[in-house]
Design an enzyme around this catalytic site. Structure first.
Site, PDB file in Angstrom:
ATOM      1  N   GLU A   1     -31.807 -23.859 -88.465  1.00 37.35           N
ATOM      2  CA  GLU A   1     -32.852 -23.061 -89.115  1.00 37.35           C
ATOM      3  C   GLU A   1     -34.188 -23.241 -88.400  1.00 37.35           C
ATOM      4  OE1 GLU A   1     -32.112 -24.454 -93.091  1.00 37.35           O
ATOM      5  OE2 GLU A   1     -30.221 -23.354 -93.104  1.00 37.35           O
TER       6      GLU A   1
ATOM      7  N   HIS B   1     -32.297 -28.682 -86.227  1.00 36.25           N
ATOM      8  CA  HIS B   1     -31.455 -27.950 -87.193  1.00 36.25           C
ATOM      9  C   HIS B   1     -31.496 -26.465 -86.834  1.00 36.25           C
ATOM     10  CE1 HIS B   1     -30.078 -26.068 -90.871  1.00 36.25           C
ATOM     11  NE2 HIS B   1     -29.520 -27.232 -91.174  1.00 36.25           N
TER      12      HIS B   1
ATOM     13  N   GLU C   1     -23.021 -28.216 -86.468  1.00 41.77           N
ATOM     14  CA  GLU C   1     -23.194 -27.287 -87.587  1.00 41.77           C
ATOM     15  C   GLU C   1     -23.098 -25.854 -87.071  1.00 41.77           C
ATOM     16  OE1 GLU C   1     -25.424 -29.191 -91.077  1.00 41.77           O
ATOM     17  OE2 GLU C   1     -26.928 -28.415 -89.705  1.00 41.77           O
TER      18      GLU C   1
ATOM     19  N   GLY D   1     -24.696 -22.240 -95.196  1.00 44.15           N
ATOM     20  CA  GLY D   1     -25.165 -21.486 -96.355  1.00 44.15           C
ATOM     21  C   GLY D   1     -24.388 -20.213 -96.602  1.00 44.15           C
TER      22      GLY D   1
ATOM     23  N   ASN E   1     -29.030 -32.582 -96.961  1.00 43.50           N
ATOM     24  CA  ASN E   1     -30.224 -31.904 -96.444  1.00 43.50           C
ATOM     25  C   ASN E   1     -30.750 -30.996 -97.552  1.00 43.50           C
ATOM     26  OD1 ASN E   1     -32.110 -30.351 -95.126  1.00 43.50           O
ATOM     27  ND2 ASN E   1     -30.653 -29.361 -93.726  1.00 43.50           N
ATOM     28  N   TRP E   2     -31.860 -31.396 -98.147  1.00 45.62           N
ATOM     29  CA  TRP E   2     -32.372 -30.683 -99.325  1.00 45.62           C
ATOM     30  C   TRP E   2     -33.202 -29.447 -98.962  1.00 45.62           C
ATOM     31  CZ3 TRP E   2     -34.204 -35.393-102.826  1.00 45.62           C
ATOM     32  CH2 TRP E   2     -33.067 -36.147-103.172  1.00 45.62           C
ATOM     33  N   LYS E   3     -33.460 -29.273 -97.686  1.00 45.38           N
ATOM     34  CA  LYS E   3     -34.194 -28.085 -97.202  1.00 45.38           C
ATOM     35  C   LYS E   3     -35.462 -27.843 -98.031  1.00 45.38           C
ATOM     36  CE  LYS E   3     -29.908 -26.351 -95.331  1.00 45.38           C
ATOM     37  NZ  LYS E   3     -29.116 -25.223 -94.878  1.00 45.38           N
TER      38      LYS E   3
ATOM     39  N   SER F   1     -21.517 -25.410 -95.155  1.00 45.63           N
ATOM     40  CA  SER F   1     -20.773 -25.094 -96.382  1.00 45.63           C
ATOM     41  C   SER F   1     -19.795 -26.188 -96.804  1.00 45.63           C
ATOM     42  CB  SER F   1     -20.061 -23.737 -96.258  1.00 45.63           C
ATOM     43  OG  SER F   1     -21.026 -22.702 -96.120  1.00 45.63           O
TER      44      SER F   1
ATOM     45  N   GLY G   1     -25.758 -29.233 -97.209  1.00 48.79           N
ATOM     46  CA  GLY G   1     -26.949 -28.541 -97.683  1.00 48.79           C
ATOM     47  C   GLY G   1     -26.821 -28.233 -99.162  1.00 48.79           C
ATOM     48  N   GLY G   2     -26.408 -27.003 -99.473  1.00 47.00           N
ATOM     49  CA  GLY G   2     -26.367 -26.513-100.850  1.00 47.00           C
ATOM     50  C   GLY G   2     -25.719 -27.471-101.839  1.00 47.00           C
TER      51      GLY G   2
END
Ligand code: PGA
Length: 258
Positions: A104, A102, A173, A179, A16-18, A218, A239-240
């Site tokens: 966010e 998601h 999640e 994150g 997930n490149w956000k 994470s 993600g990251g």
């Protein structure tokens, strides 16, 4: 509780490149993901770039086995919805899967009912919805994790047919792990995934054994294999650590070795 072996569900490693990258870096990262996927037969692979990078990433992934995903959509097919993108538009640009709910997005107002509408809209457009669920830190500390997961999952899949469900994926999640560098332990992931699976099986019977349930929060090369190998975990949503080609590749290779 499951009488279908976990191997019946191939693993999925998803990035997930956000709201990250620019055209050039998104293209390069997609090329690296395609190359890494070509090195390994095994887990399915998907990336979820920002809308504005979808067409570029689609070209970079052409001929590869990496699926193209989007991070959200609107629920309608078309209309006067300035700034929104419909699932049909996503399908038209080559997207095959879309994140729904998601955390966010839930934090900026998406309700359980909206997530359900988004999942149905994705199915209408022929996309695979990845329904994201997970408790906040306050909910976990108040011992409400199970209740929250049961509610989020059961509202999201309510009214779907078994056939619809066979085209759905879920991602657990925990919000406190996204994150933050804090990861759920394998035992926490297994117990949350068991709750999600239990809701699916209670509602749909055997068909509830079909959808993959990913873990996200994470995930990095050092913990991905262990999480992915935890009972009931069918893959990871990263993600990251998906924003660097080498770490995404390491996660993918770890999935094969494990
Ligand atoms: P993270 O994000 O890996 O950076 O924690 C995961 C996600 O939000 O899907």
């Amino acid at each position: 509780m499951s009488n279908v072996p976990a191997t019946a569900r191939p693993k999925l490693v998803a990035g997930n490149w956000k709201m990250h990258l620019r055209i050039a870096t998104a293209r390069a990262l997609a090329e690296q993901a395609a190359a890494a996927a070509a090195e390994v037969a095994g887990p399915d692979v998907a990336v979820f770039p920002a809308f504005v990078h979808l067409a570029t990433v689609r070209e970079a992934l052409r001929g590869s086995r990496v699926a193209l995903g989007a991070q959200t959509s609107h629920e309608k097919q078309e209309g006067a919805h300035t700034g929104k993108v419909s699932p049909e538009m996503l399908a038209d640009v080559g997207v095959t899967t879309v994140l729904c709910g998601h955390s966010e997005r839930r934090q900026s107002g998406e309700t359980d009912q909206m997530v359900r509408a988004l999942a149905r809209a994705a199915l209408r457009a022929g996309l695979t919805p990845v329904i994201c669920v997970g408790e906040t830190l306050a909910e976990r500390e108040a011992d409400r994790t199970e209740e929250v997961l049961r509610r989020q999952v059961s509202v999201a899949v309510d009214g779907l047919s078994s056939d619809d469900l066979s085209r759905v994926e879920l991602a657990y999640e925990p919000v406190w792990a996204i994150g933050t560098g804090r990861t759920a332990t394998a035992a926490m992931a297994t117990s949350a995934h068991r709750v999600v699976r239990d809701v699916l099986v209670s509602k749909f019977g055997e068909a509830g054994l079909g959808p993959r349930i990913l873990y996200g929060g994470s995930v990095k090369p050092s913990n991905a294999a262990e999480l992915m190998n935890s009972e009931g975990v069918d893959g990871v949503l990263v993600g990251g650590a998906s924003l660097e080609g080498p770490s995404f590749r390491a996660i993918l290779l770890g999935a094969v070795r494990s």
